[in-house]
Enzyme design. Structure first.
Site, PDB file in Angstrom:
ATOM      1  N   CYS A   4      -4.433  -3.293   4.014  1.00  0.00           N
ATOM      2  CA  CYS A   4      -4.132  -2.791   5.354  1.00  0.00           C
ATOM      3  C   CYS A   4      -5.302  -2.968   6.319  1.00  0.00           C
ATOM      4  O   CYS A   4      -5.587  -4.065   6.773  1.00  0.00           O
ATOM      5  CB  CYS A   4      -3.706  -1.323   5.261  1.00  0.00           C
ATOM      6  SG  CYS A   4      -2.917  -0.682   6.764  1.00  0.00           S
TER       7      CYS A   4
ATOM      8  N   LYS B 216      -9.757   0.204  -2.288  1.00  0.00           N
ATOM      9  CA  LYS B 216     -10.017  -0.131  -0.884  1.00  0.00           C
ATOM     10  C   LYS B 216     -11.458   0.219  -0.519  1.00  0.00           C
ATOM     11  O   LYS B 216     -11.890   1.362  -0.654  1.00  0.00           O
ATOM     12  CB  LYS B 216      -9.024   0.629   0.000  1.00  0.00           C
ATOM     13  CG  LYS B 216      -9.011   0.220   1.453  1.00  0.00           C
ATOM     14  CD  LYS B 216      -7.901   0.964   2.190  1.00  0.00           C
ATOM     15  CE  LYS B 216      -7.786   0.552   3.642  1.00  0.00           C
ATOM     16  NZ  LYS B 216      -6.691   1.291   4.331  1.00  0.00           N
TER      17      LYS B 216
ATOM     18  N   GLU C 276       0.850  -1.184   0.000  1.00  0.00           N
ATOM     19  CA  GLU C 276       0.000   0.000   0.000  1.00  0.00           C
ATOM     20  C   GLU C 276       0.893   1.243   0.000  1.00  0.00           C
ATOM     21  O   GLU C 276       1.933   1.278   0.652  1.00  0.00           O
ATOM     22  CB  GLU C 276      -0.869  -0.026   1.263  1.00  0.00           C
ATOM     23  CG  GLU C 276      -1.749   1.194   1.454  1.00  0.00           C
ATOM     24  CD  GLU C 276      -2.393   1.208   2.839  1.00  0.00           C
ATOM     25  OE1 GLU C 276      -3.518   1.710   2.944  1.00  0.00           O
ATOM     26  OE2 GLU C 276      -1.759   0.733   3.812  1.00  0.00           O
TER      27      GLU C 276
END
Length: 545
Positions: free
Chosen positions: A406, A350, A291
């Site tokens: 994440c 995301k 990321e």
């Protein structure tokens, strides 16, 4: 020492505890609550003391349970929650001061307080250890869902990556693991109460129940370990590389040198390419960057695009690039792009963005509490299925790669969506540079291990600053990097199409536990209201079986 002497000593110890509890009930319960929270905290990585979690639940149950007012249970639970979350979450305030850390810890502790309230209500029902354990599941679900989408960090399951309970994840995911830990703790609390009351008949019954269930619950996990996939079980293997380029400096300003971060990942990938050419490393089919490895939007910046294209050609493999993409309305998406030579393929945007980090709810309100509020981003969530497809460098059909970026790995639904879309292997690209040398990265790594077992998939963690790791489908870490150094991991991993019961059931086990817990609390509340005696509530010092 004779048996009679031993019995006398034990009886004297119980009398001493009974006397302290009777004369200092609030202090006694408060001390139990704090000890409970600290034990649960100590069960989390980087420590491997997973067995402390059920003991923590035991002490917390003893602290909150009783016939006193429900608000007393809430207070003791809140105290235990603070003792748990304050040492668990200091990384949230490393670079922004203590207010976010203290606020988040207090908010999470409220849910442990609600557990204490619920435990006090259901603690009088027949078979109360079961209902108290479902109350934990109920409040853990609540914390993972509300507000702002919830904050699942600190679920009991995420401290069990090295423990006997982990294989239970293949049956019911993280919710079942948490419930199993909680049930073990409440059963031990029931046994402790029997011992405290010197109930010989009840003690024998309690010992039998606890011994049976305490063996069955984690013992089932031990047995299930044999059913977990072997590291090389799968349909066909592919070779995957995870790149850890590191960052110029830690802290919130790491992205002020966005080009340097991109250059670091390009440079480390070029080093891997040279090692491949020299026969020192196998050629990967897919390369995974972390990321934020390109906070320069490569779809808008030709220099960034040229760098990524050149290194993809140099390594002769598609690269999953973690990039920040700028939208036409000036919002941003945290995306993973499949970059194959000069061709940009599918992308994962995301879907679960972090409040107070990637975006700030009620920005005008919260900016009054911290000068860092306006540094929160303007990220918007994506709407994909959590899968990108990449064609292996050495040929064959495209590989379906499930992506949880994440923060997403903490949420059950992220990889559930990926598996429904056919993910054959999983990855967690992450950026932990903003959390310094804290325990955060190890806590997150444990989540990835739980997800690997939950869905029976090999998993690759690629982190900007570490810890990057290769995780087998049985949850074992086969390779990992040090923190804050450039590194590359290369591993041959199996692609799998078979699904675990947890994957097939999805959120059903948690929903069942939540419904049962809510019904138990409702029944107990009605029962308490309709059978309330005219006399005052019992003192906090009373302990009831």
């Amino acid at each position: 020492m004779s048996e009679s002497d031993s019995s006398g000593t034990r009886a004297h110890s119980i009398d001493a505890i009974r006397g302290f509890w009777t004369h200092h009930p609030v202090l006694g319960r408060s001390l139990l609550s704090v000890a409970a929270g600290l034990l649960i905290f100590a069960s989390f990585p980087p420590r491997t003391c997973w067995y402390l979690a059920p003991l923590g639940i035991t002490l917390l149950t003893l602290a909150v349970r009783g016939e006193g007012r429900p608000r007393g249970g809430f207070g003791y639970g809140m105290l235990g929650g603070l003792a748990f979350f304050l040492p668990l979450l200091p990384w949230t305030g490393i670079y922004v001061g203590p207010v976010p850390w203290l606020g988040l810890s207090a908010a999470c502790a409220v849910y442990v307080g609600l557990f204490g309230l619920a435990a006090r209500l259901v603690g009088g029902l027949p078979g109360w250890p079961l209902w108290v354990a479902t109350a934990w599941s109920l409040t853990e679900w609540g914390r993972s869902s509300f507000p702002f989408g919830g904050f699942p960090w600190g679920r009991l399951a995420f401290g069990q990556a090295d423990g006997w309970y982990l294989p239970l994840a293949m049956l019911g995911g993280a919710p079942l693991v948490s419930f199993a830990v909680a049930l073990t703790g409440t059963l031990l609390a029931a046994l402790a109460i029997r011992v405290y009351r010197r109930d010989a008949r009840g003690l024998r019954r309690g010992i039998f129940a606890v011994a049976t269930l305490v063996v069955i619950i984690p013992g089932t996990g031990v047995i299930l370990r044999a059913a977990l996939p072997a590291p090389d079980d799968g349909n066909r293997p592919i070779t995957v590389a995870a790149i850890q380029g590191s960052v110029p400096r830690l802290g919130l300003d790491f992205n002020a040198q966005r080009r340097a971060v991109l250059d670091n990942h390009v440079r480390r990938t070029e080093e891997l390419a040279r090692a491949i050419d020299a026969g020192q490393a196998p050629r990967p089919d897919v390369v995974i960057w972390p990321e934020n490895s390109s906070d320069i939007d490569p779809l808008r910046n030709s220099d960034a695009a040229a760098e990524i294209t050149a290194v993809s050609r140099r390594v002769h493999a598609p690269i999953l690039v973690g990039a920040v993409l700028v939208n036409d309305d000036d919002t941003t998406t945290n995306s993973v792009l499949v970059w194959d030579g000069d061709r940009v393929g599918e992308r994962h945007d995301k879907k679960i963005v972090q409040p107070f980090g990637e975006y700030l709810p009620y920005r005008d309100f919260f900016r009054h509490f911290s000068k860092y509020a306006d540094r929160a981003g303007y990220f918007v969530p994506g709407h994909g299925d959590g899968v990108v497809h990449a064609t292996p460098a050495r040929g064959g059909p495209p590989v379906a790669i499930g992506v949880a970026t994440c923060y997403e790995v903490a949420f059950d639904r992220a990889f559930e969506d990926s598996l429904r879309a056919g993910a054959q292997i999983l990855t967690v690209p992450t950026n932990n540079a903003t959390f310094g040398r804290s325990e955060m990265t190890y806590q997150q790594l444990a989540m990835s291990r739980v997800r690997a077992v939950e869905h029976g998939r090999a998993l690759v963690v690629s982190a900007t600053t570490g810890v990057s790791a290769i995780i087998a489908a049985d949850g074992t870490v086969t390779q990992q990097t040090e923190q804050f150094v450039p590194a590359a991991l290369v591993a041959t991993l199996p692609l799998r199409d078979a699904t675990t019961p947890a994957t097939r059931l999805g959120p059903l086990p948690e929903r069942l536990l939540v419904v049962v817990g809510a019904l138990a609390v409702g029944v107990a509340a009605i029962r308490r209201r309709t059978s309330r005696p005219a006399s005052p509530a019992p003192a906090e010092g009373r302990v009831d079986a």
